[in-house]
Design an enzyme around this catalytic site. Structure first.
Site, PDB file in Angstrom:
ATOM      1  N   SER A 199     -35.406  13.129 -75.429  1.00  0.00           N
ATOM      2  CA  SER A 199     -34.976  12.437 -76.652  1.00  0.00           C
ATOM      3  C   SER A 199     -34.519  13.487 -77.654  1.00  0.00           C
ATOM      4  CB  SER A 199     -36.146  11.672 -77.264  1.00  0.00           C
ATOM      5  OG  SER A 199     -37.030  12.579 -77.916  1.00  0.00           O
ATOM      6  N   ASP A 200     -33.757  13.086 -78.652  1.00  0.00           N
ATOM      7  CA  ASP A 200     -33.542  14.009 -79.753  1.00  0.00           C
ATOM      8  C   ASP A 200     -34.826  14.021 -80.592  1.00  0.00           C
ATOM      9  OD1 ASP A 200     -32.523  15.810 -81.520  1.00  0.00           O
ATOM     10  OD2 ASP A 200     -30.668  14.732 -81.931  1.00  0.00           O
ATOM     11  N   TRP A 201     -34.869  14.919 -81.526  1.00  0.00           N
ATOM     12  CA  TRP A 201     -36.037  15.174 -82.376  1.00  0.00           C
ATOM     13  C   TRP A 201     -36.561  13.859 -82.999  1.00  0.00           C
ATOM     14  CZ3 TRP A 201     -37.823  20.246 -83.903  1.00  0.00           C
ATOM     15  CH2 TRP A 201     -38.725  20.250 -84.962  1.00  0.00           C
ATOM     16  N   ALA A 202     -37.711  13.419 -82.538  1.00  0.00           N
ATOM     17  CA  ALA A 202     -38.366  12.223 -83.096  1.00  0.00           C
ATOM     18  C   ALA A 202     -37.549  10.944 -82.946  1.00  0.00           C
ATOM     19  CB  ALA A 202     -38.714  12.422 -84.571  1.00  0.00           C
ATOM     20  N   SER A 203     -36.551  10.970 -82.070  1.00  0.00           N
ATOM     21  CA  SER A 203     -35.686   9.786 -82.021  1.00  0.00           C
ATOM     22  C   SER A 203     -36.357   8.594 -81.338  1.00  0.00           C
ATOM     23  CB  SER A 203     -34.335  10.113 -81.360  1.00  0.00           C
ATOM     24  OG  SER A 203     -34.508  10.400 -80.003  1.00  0.00           O
TER      25      SER A 203
END
Ligand code: NOJ
Length: 746
Positions: free
Chosen positions: A279-283
């Site tokens: 995932s992207d950062w905290a996505s």
């Protein structure tokens, strides 16, 4: 003889294919053996990527590795530190699974190359591939084996700050560069200790953030998604990319980090991707803010069901997977599949056999040849936008130049956005490089403005004095690094601060005025172009931007970059891209009346009722593919091998290009097509080929392209197919001009 040779070839092919298959089987067996020994906690650990900062520092990360709860880390740096962490993972955890160390190595590690948009302006996949290879060698020397790049989001909005990180507006150019970037990172063999696993991002559609505001919603109809946005990702997958990053944006109402259509149907089922998705950062957690998940548990279920294998930074997976399994909201098979995908990549990278970085390898960092390559890439990325009266190149014998502007001597700014590891001590500025060429005494330097957004004009007088006592003025301006990149979008894309005023003031001196702009996006610079004699667009050129620019300014080489994006006249003209449809009322020059020329009485009689703005008109400032040279090129003899292409056939397109000026130089020859009538409307031009060639003065060359039926295919909402009909073809120097011919497809 011929037959024996053919037989040999077939044998070699079969043997190499079967070796590959065997190697694949061996890895698959190892993955399955390991998986069968893993506890659920250890599996969840593999699916978690920890950020050094958010997780409370190295000791906490080491403990997590010891506990088998850390599949990967990011923002963990240093050979010694990374080796220590690996030692804990390998020797102190129950199963000894090495940690995958990821980092944002976007356009160089310690040797910094131009921002990706700048590299794209080189239209030279070979040098881009080498730049990515060098980045991999440098980063891997510290134990980093995974980079969150290439960023290959197509965007048609220069307000979006992340335009700096991508390859521009066109799916074909971006696809060729995506391939080069992946191949450069991953090298010839993934198990080579210098290989970085690539991570094409942001999958997918992020570049279409509405209004150019970062993280914003995207609406992309499937034909646009497939014909444009997905293209570079498919090219990256075909080049062997091992991981993909799911994005922040919601796409047609479904956030991309919880989107089974893009992550499963397209990526896995259609493309056969067998690496892993991070995932992207905290996505995953952000699915809650999107209004797509009720809480972190729900978010974890959605992301797992959609096919996100590893969670970056947040702990929705770690905290909730067990309960989700108990509640049958996800399945054990899904968890096993995700862990398999992750372990497969770790095995391919050879991490189990050799988890440690060799401390000696670090010595290669900032190697002279790496910096020399950075200079080459920076040089080829510069686009000459204007050169009236052959203002450029300047003679090395010139008696004095005024070097003015906030970016003439700004080592950090020229390295651009997403540059965590670049060393400013190795960033050579234009001022330094020009002084090296001319000697200190001939260079009258006055910044005039202290940084790009500076509005204080008190330095103008001194700048004008320096200009008046010099034979030419070279102004270095643009945008500081912080004005482009993540979260760094702008509404107005003009030159910030009082730069336009400074340029206008300098123009009044009557001295030859050269402006060199370094920026993370195409800026609206119509007035500044008009005020100056020559303009070079240098993006953020990296460590060696200064020497590269000096090479061009003093004519060691000719500029040869071409625009990877359309330049608009102002923010109000966005989006304006070459790959646009014709509309029912295409703009034609004669149809346009400027807003100031509309008569007060009977105004409607002067209006063209066509697709344009009354103020901006019907054309952008500069078209995609545009770029001048110190020489001139003449295009002639466009020939097609046939005027008919059939399903099993191809057409060869040839044109002669001659260097008709008095400078040896490179030219990027471009091939465009147009499908005149389709079952859905088709763009007025589509890039289908390009070649960078070097021609000595007076020399000519025949440039050849092959068009295949597949090159004409598009997704029409139901299927991807090549439709019968008439096609235009152009070969030329940019998207706005070229020799023309036509052919039919049956
Ligand atoms: C967020 C960015 O969107 C992404 O591009 C980057 O790779 C990650 N953060 C990790 O830093």
């Amino acid at each position: 003889m011929k037959n024996t040779f053919a037989l040999l070839l077939v044998l070699v092919f079969i043997i190499s294919a079967s070796c590959k298959r065997n190697a694949g089987d061996v890895i698959e067996n190892k993955v399955n053996d390991l998986l069968s020994e893993m506890t659920l906690d250890e599996k969840i650990g593999q699916m978690s990527q920890l950020d050094m900062g958010s997780f409370g520092g190295p000791e906490n990360i080491k403990q997590a590795a010891r506990d088998g709860r850390c599949g990967s880390v990011l923002n963990y740096l240093g050979t010694k530190e990374i080796n220590e962490l690996q030692k804990v993972a390998v020797e102190e955890s129950r199963l000894g699974i090495p940690v995958l160390i990821g980092r944002d190595v976007i356009h160089g590690f310690r040797t910094v190359f131009p921002i990706p948009l700048g590299m794209a302006a080189s239209w030279n996949p070979e040098i881009v591939k080498e730049a990515f290879r060098i980045s991999a060698i440098e980063a891997s020397s510290q134990g980093i084996r995974w980079s969150f790049a290439p960023m290959i989001d197509i965007t048609w909005d220069p307000r979006w700050g992340r335009i700096a990180e991508g390859c521009g507006e066109d799916p074909f150019l971006a696809s060729t560069l995506a391939k080069a970037m992946v191949e450069g990172f991953q090298g010839d063999s993934l198990s080579d200790p210098t290989a970085l696993a690539a991570c094409p991002k942001h999958y997918v559609g992020y570049g279409f953030s509405e209004g150019g505001r970062d993280y914003n919603t995207t609406y992309i109809p499937e034909p646009l998604l497939r014909n444009v946005v997905l293209k570079p990702f498919k090219a990256a997958k075909d080049a062997g990319a091992q991981t993909f990053m799911s994005a922040f944006n919601d796409l047609n109402g479904v956030p991309t980090s919880g989107n089974p259509f893009t992550l499963r149907t397209v990526l896995r089922d259609e493309w056969g991707f067998d690496g892993f998705v991070v995932s992207d950062w905290a996505s995953i957690q952000e699915l809650i803010s999107h209004g797509f998940a009720t809480d972190e548990k729900d978010a974890a279920a959605i992301a797992i069901n959609a096919g996100v294998d590893m969670e970056m930074v947040t702990s929705c997976y770690y905290d909730n997977i067990k309960q989700l399994l108990d509640e049958n909201k996800i399945s054990q098979a899904q968890i096993d599949e995700a862990v398999r995908n992750i372990l497969r990549v770790k095995f391919r990278l050879g991490l189990f056999d050799n988890p440690y970085a060799d401390p000696e390898a670090e010595k290669t960092i900032l190697n002279k040849s790496f910096l020399e390559h950075a200079r080459t890439v920076a040089r080829q990325s510069v686009v000459l936008l204007k050169n009236d009266n052959k203002t450029l190149p300047l003679s090395g014998e010139i008696s004095s130049v005024a070097v003015i502007g906030p970016l003439a001597d700004s080592p950090r700014d020229q390295m651009g956005t997403w540059c965590f590891d670049g060393d400013t001590a190795y960033s050579v500025t234009p001022l330094k490089a020009i002084r090296d060429v001319l000697g200190e005494k001939k260079v009258n330097y006055v910044a005039g403005l202290t940084y790009s957004r500076d509005k204080n004009t008190k330095g103008f007088n001194e700048a004008v004095r320096a200009a008046k006592k010099s034979d030419a003025i070279i102004y270095f301006g643009g945008e500081e690094w912080v004005l482009s990149g993540e979260g760094q979008s702008r509404g107005e894309i003009n030159l910030p601060g009082a730069q336009s005023e400074l340029i206008a003031t300098l123009a009044e001196t009557g001295k030859p005025l050269i402006i060199v702009l370094m920026a993370g996006r195409p800026l609206a610079i119509g007035n500044e172009m008009a005020a100056s004699d020559a303009v070079m667009y240098a993006w953020h050129g990296g460590s060696m931007a200064g020497p590269a620019l000096a090479d061009l300014i003093f004519g060691k080489e000719s500029p040869s970059g071409k625009l990877p994006v359309t330049f608009v006249k102002g923010s109000g003209q966005i989006p304006f891209y070459y790959y646009r449809n014709n509309t029912g009322r295409p703009a034609v020059p004669e149809s346009w009346t400027h807003i100031d020329s509309i008569p007060k009485e009977n105004p409607q009689t002067s209006l063209g009722y066509r697709s344009f703005h009354l103020d901006y008109g019907y054309a952008p400032l500069l078209p995609f593919g545009y770029g001048l040279s110190y020489t001139t090129f003449e295009y002639s003899n466009l020939t097609l091998s046939s005027d008919l292409m059939r399903e099993s056939g191809s057409i060869t397109v040839k044109a002669t290009v001659k260097n008709t000026g008095d400078f040896d130089a490179d030219e990027v020859v471009q091939l465009y097509i147009r499908d005149r009538v389709g079952s859905i409307t088709r763009p007025i031009k589509e890039l289908k080929g390009y070649k960078r060639i070097h021609l000595l003065k007076g020399e000519e060359a025949e440039v050849e392209f092959t068009l295949l039926p597949g090159d004409l295919a598009f997704f029409n909402g139901k299927v991807t197919a090549t439709e019968p009909g008439e096609f235009d073809v152009w070969v030329g120097a940019n998207s706005d001009e070229g020799l023309h011919d036509e052919f039919k497809f049956e």
